[in-house]
Design a protein around this motif. Structure first.
Motif, PDB file in Angstrom:
ATOM      1  N   PRO A  49      18.113 -36.130  -8.685  1.00 48.88           N
ATOM      2  CA  PRO A  49      18.494 -36.894  -9.879  1.00 48.88           C
ATOM      3  C   PRO A  49      17.294 -37.482 -10.634  1.00 48.88           C
ATOM      4  CG  PRO A  49      19.940 -37.450  -8.076  1.00 48.88           C
ATOM      5  CD  PRO A  49      18.830 -36.612  -7.505  1.00 48.88           C
ATOM      6  N   ALA A  50      16.251 -37.869  -9.923  1.00 52.17           N
ATOM      7  CA  ALA A  50      15.056 -38.399 -10.596  1.00 52.17           C
ATOM      8  C   ALA A  50      14.377 -37.301 -11.422  1.00 52.17           C
ATOM      9  CB  ALA A  50      14.081 -38.973  -9.578  1.00 52.17           C
ATOM     10  N   THR A 109      15.930 -34.604 -12.612  1.00 54.46           N
ATOM     11  CA  THR A 109      16.847 -34.301 -13.716  1.00 54.46           C
ATOM     12  C   THR A 109      16.707 -35.339 -14.823  1.00 54.46           C
ATOM     13  OG1 THR A 109      18.404 -33.215 -12.221  1.00 54.46           O
ATOM     14  CG2 THR A 109      19.273 -33.962 -14.338  1.00 54.46           C
ATOM     15  N   MET A 110      16.599 -36.601 -14.447  1.00 51.26           N
ATOM     16  CA  MET A 110      16.433 -37.655 -15.441  1.00 51.26           C
ATOM     17  C   MET A 110      15.128 -37.471 -16.210  1.00 51.26           C
ATOM     18  SD  MET A 110      16.958 -41.743 -14.960  1.00 51.26           S
ATOM     19  CE  MET A 110      15.542 -41.993 -13.924  1.00 51.26           C
ATOM     20  N   GLU A 143      15.565 -34.726 -18.708  1.00 52.00           N
ATOM     21  CA  GLU A 143      16.299 -35.179 -19.896  1.00 52.00           C
ATOM     22  C   GLU A 143      15.353 -35.898 -20.855  1.00 52.00           C
ATOM     23  OE1 GLU A 143      19.336 -34.702 -21.099  1.00 52.00           O
ATOM     24  OE2 GLU A 143      19.754 -33.364 -19.424  1.00 52.00           O
ATOM     25  N   TRP A 144      14.455 -36.684 -20.295  1.00 53.48           N
ATOM     26  CA  TRP A 144      13.460 -37.356 -21.124  1.00 53.48           C
ATOM     27  C   TRP A 144      12.591 -36.322 -21.836  1.00 53.48           C
ATOM     28  CZ3 TRP A 144       8.096 -37.448 -20.952  1.00 53.48           C
ATOM     29  CH2 TRP A 144       7.497 -38.368 -21.814  1.00 53.48           C
ATOM     30  N   THR A 181      21.464 -43.554 -10.275  1.00 50.07           N
ATOM     31  CA  THR A 181      20.530 -42.596 -10.870  1.00 50.07           C
ATOM     32  C   THR A 181      21.281 -41.418 -11.468  1.00 50.07           C
ATOM     33  OG1 THR A 181      18.846 -43.252  -9.277  1.00 50.07           O
ATOM     34  CG2 THR A 181      18.485 -41.180 -10.441  1.00 50.07           C
ATOM     35  N   ARG A 182      22.329 -40.940 -10.797  1.00 47.52           N
ATOM     36  CA  ARG A 182      23.130 -39.834 -11.338  1.00 47.52           C
ATOM     37  C   ARG A 182      23.774 -40.224 -12.654  1.00 47.52           C
ATOM     38  NH1 ARG A 182      25.462 -39.054  -5.769  1.00 47.52           N
ATOM     39  NH2 ARG A 182      24.097 -37.506  -4.854  1.00 47.52           N
ATOM     40  N   LEU A 200      22.767 -42.529 -14.728  1.00 49.91           N
ATOM     41  CA  LEU A 200      21.701 -42.641 -15.714  1.00 49.91           C
ATOM     42  C   LEU A 200      21.254 -41.261 -16.194  1.00 49.91           C
ATOM     43  CD1 LEU A 200      19.878 -44.552 -17.262  1.00 49.91           C
ATOM     44  CD2 LEU A 200      18.291 -44.488 -15.354  1.00 49.91           C
ATOM     45  N   ALA A 201      21.135 -40.301 -15.277  1.00 46.74           N
ATOM     46  CA  ALA A 201      20.734 -38.942 -15.656  1.00 46.74           C
ATOM     47  C   ALA A 201      21.801 -38.283 -16.525  1.00 46.74           C
ATOM     48  CB  ALA A 201      20.471 -38.100 -14.411  1.00 46.74           C
ATOM     49  N   GLY A 249      22.125 -40.798 -19.873  1.00 49.93           N
ATOM     50  CA  GLY A 249      20.900 -41.113 -20.581  1.00 49.93           C
ATOM     51  C   GLY A 249      20.498 -42.570 -20.452  1.00 49.93           C
ATOM     52  N   PRO A 250      19.359 -42.918 -21.037  1.00 47.16           N
ATOM     53  CA  PRO A 250      18.824 -44.277 -20.875  1.00 47.16           C
ATOM     54  C   PRO A 250      19.678 -45.361 -21.526  1.00 47.16           C
ATOM     55  CG  PRO A 250      17.462 -42.995 -22.368  1.00 47.16           C
ATOM     56  CD  PRO A 250      18.476 -42.064 -21.804  1.00 47.16           C
TER      57      PRO A 250
END
Length: 127
Positions: free
Chosen positions: A47-48, A50-51, A54-55, A113-114, A116-117, A120-121
């Motif tokens: 997840p980190a 993936t996040m 996305e960024w 975290t999932r 958030l991913a 989004g932020p």
């Protein structure tokens, strides 16, 4: 099954197509080794990554990064997150927390975290 994660041999890898300027169809697959054989660790690291991807999708739309630079960036995210998880586990052991307590905390953080991913932020908890 873990989103964007597959096992190659005994090691888990993260893979996703991201847009890049200069690629024929505008999208290229990026693969990053999660450097773990443990599915639970892969579930926490992915997840980190993936996040972070996305960024990259949101901020690198102008073609600021090459495919190799993006891969190196995502690999460093995976490595840093793995090191962070190891440090947290060591700190929990030093504080005398049980494995079950650590697992419960890890599960809550993984879900956060999932979310958030996925959202989004700007994600906000639902009421």
């Amino acid at each position: 099954m873990i989103q964007h994660v597959h096992r190659r041999g005994a090691v888990y890898w993260w893979r996703r197509r991201l847009p890049f300027v200069g690629i024929n169809d505008g999208r290229a697959a990026i693969e990053v080794s999660l450097r773990t054989r443990c599915p639970q660790a892969a579930r926490r690291i992915a997840p980190a990554v993936t996040m972070a991807s996305e960024w990259l999708r949101a901020s690198a739309g102008g073609g600021m990064l090459t495919r190799d630079e993006a891969r190196r960036f995502l690999a460093s995210v995976a490595e840093r997150h793995s090191e962070k998880l190891d440090a947290v586990a060591a700190a929990e052991l030093a504080e005398g927390r049980s494995a079950a307590q650590g697992k419960s905390t890890d599960r809550a953080m993984a879900w956060a975290t999932r979310i958030l991913a996925a959202r989004g932020p700007q994600a906000r908890p639902e009421k």
